[in-house]
Design an enzyme around this catalytic site. Structure first.
Site, mmCIF file in Angstrom:
data_model
loop_
_atom_site.group_PDB
_atom_site.id
_atom_site.type_symbol
_atom_site.label_atom_id
_atom_site.label_comp_id
_atom_site.label_asym_id
_atom_site.label_seq_id
_atom_site.Cartn_x
_atom_site.Cartn_y
_atom_site.Cartn_z
ATOM 1 N N ARG A 55 149.004 17.096 82.925
ATOM 2 C CA ARG A 55 147.636 17.536 83.206
ATOM 3 C C ARG A 55 147.181 17.199 84.627
ATOM 4 N NH1 ARG A 55 148.342 17.022 77.869
ATOM 5 N NH2 ARG A 55 149.773 15.486 78.694
ATOM 6 N N THR A 56 147.291 15.921 84.993
ATOM 7 C CA THR A 56 146.678 15.462 86.246
ATOM 8 C C THR A 56 147.358 16.100 87.458
ATOM 9 O OG1 THR A 56 146.310 13.389 85.089
ATOM 10 C CG2 THR A 56 145.907 13.389 87.455
ATOM 11 N N LYS A 83 166.407 6.347 96.130
ATOM 12 C CA LYS A 83 167.517 5.809 96.951
ATOM 13 C C LYS A 83 167.180 4.398 97.429
ATOM 14 C CE LYS A 83 168.446 10.398 98.859
ATOM 15 N NZ LYS A 83 168.253 11.168 100.088
ATOM 16 N N ARG A 105 149.832 8.683 91.750
ATOM 17 C CA ARG A 105 149.908 7.992 90.446
ATOM 18 C C ARG A 105 151.028 6.973 90.520
ATOM 19 N NH1 ARG A 105 149.945 10.657 84.506
ATOM 20 N NH2 ARG A 105 147.742 10.707 85.061
ATOM 21 N N HIS A 133 141.705 5.385 86.007
ATOM 22 C CA HIS A 133 142.084 6.806 86.109
ATOM 23 C C HIS A 133 140.750 7.533 86.364
ATOM 24 C CE1 HIS A 133 143.965 10.578 85.606
ATOM 25 N NE2 HIS A 133 144.600 10.402 84.453
HETATM 26 N N1 CP Z 1 145.373 12.601 80.908
HETATM 27 C C1 CP Z 1 146.441 12.466 81.730
HETATM 28 O O1 CP Z 1 146.439 11.673 82.681
HETATM 29 O O2 CP Z 1 147.494 13.261 81.390
HETATM 30 P P1 CP Z 1 148.863 13.367 82.220
HETATM 31 O O3 CP Z 1 149.573 12.040 82.046
HETATM 32 O O4 CP Z 1 149.611 14.521 81.622
HETATM 33 O O5 CP Z 1 148.500 13.588 83.663
#
Ligand code: CP
Length: 303
Positions: A55-56, A83, A105, A133
């Site tokens: 999603r993100t 590496k 992330r 988040h």
């Molecule tokens: N909600 C969320 O962060 O989903 P993803 O891990 O798929 O990005």
């Protein structure tokens, strides 16, 4: 947002209101496509994901493209991290190519904060370990506003693996700024007692029925097996105590909405009947991710 967007904790309510209002401008009317803009034409955004994401990562990429920016997405397995290159060297290398922002992330809590102290490029936190988040909490707030028209003084249950959830933390920081009563619920081993101190109005319970009673929103969380070091509950045992099923819904307010940041595990934390029901706002959350991330990217990059 000089240093990007690292978390919700340090954002004022005014700032959050502005992002939510702007995201509303970017939401397409029902059944109409998203519009394309040239607001970020000439800007380059790097998506750097050291952890899995559907999603993100996708919605940041779509959001950047809808604003006219150039975007490239890099996953850790396809980068020189595989590496042996360090995080700092990877970020310095990307920084030398002068992107206008890095969306990042990482599994380590605080990684984007650490890097933002050294890099001149704004960093947007797309999830750091168990810490925050921020764009998930913003898109959750946008979704609640769409369905409930207000955030003020709602009662919201957050149920599941609270201990390992950056989504729970960012939501607690955001919702508490609006006077929301927040009920955190999960098995005692996944419900740290110190989370009650995070904000006024936070309650803790391990009784799912008690948590759901009279709430406006039920926010379910995935059990984060990848962050647990102890033996996990078997899925069917967890589901019998903390899985959201149709019989729970009548305990909440009549117009309750069910949310989940995804990925959902059907039969572990939520039943298919609830996930696919009229009460579910799960796909609205996904859709709102694009509009909210457009608002965040615009704000970070138009300083
Ligand atoms: N909600 C969320 O962060 O989903 P993803 O891990 O798929 O990005």
């Amino acid at each position: 947002m000089k240093s990007g967007l690292l978390g919700i904790e340090g954002l004022s309510r005014t700032h959050i209101d502005a992002i939510l209002a702007r995201s509303h401008d970017f939401q397409p009317p029902p059944h109409e496509p998203f519009k394309r803009f040239e607001i970020l034409k000439g800007k380059t955004i790097v998506n750097l994901f050291f952890e899995a994401s559907t999603r993100t990562r996708t919605s940041f990429e779509i959001a950047a493209k809808r604003l006219g920016a150039d975007v490239l997405s890099i996953t850790a397995s396809a980068s020189s991290v595989s590496k042996g290159e360090s995080l700092v060297d990877t970020l310095n290398t990307l920084g030398a190519m002068r992107p206008d922002a890095i969306v990042m992330r990482h599994s380590a809590s605080g990684a984007p904060h650490f890097l933002s102290r050294y890099l001149p490029v704004p960093i947007i936190n797309a999830g750091d370990g168990t810490h925050e988040h921020p764009t998930q909490a913003l898109l959750d707030a946008r979704t609640i506003l769409d369905r409930c028209q207000t955030l003020d003084n709602l009662r919201i249950a957050i149920i599941g693996d609270i201990a390992h959830s950056r989504v729970a933390r960012s939501n607690i920081y955001l919702l508490s700024k609006y006077g929301v009563q927040i009920v955190l619920c999960g098995p005692a081993s996944l419900l740290p007692s110190e989370m009650k101190q995070m904000a006024p109005g936070v309650e803790l319970t391990s009784d799912m029925r008690e948590a759901i009673r009279d709430v406006d929103v039920i926010m379910m969380l995935r059990v984060q097996l990848e962050r647990q070091h102890e033996a996990a509950f078997p899925a069917d045992e967890y589901f019998s105590f903390y899985g959201l099923r149709p019989e729970h819904i009548s305990l909440a307010k009549p117009n309750v909405i069910v949310m989940h940041p995804g990925p959902i595990n059907r039969g572990r934390e939520i039943s298919s009947e609830v996930a696919d029901s009229q009460r579910s706002a799960i796909l609205n959350q996904v859709e709102n991710g694009i509009a909210v991330r457009m608002a965040v990217l615009e704000r970070v990059l138009r300083q």
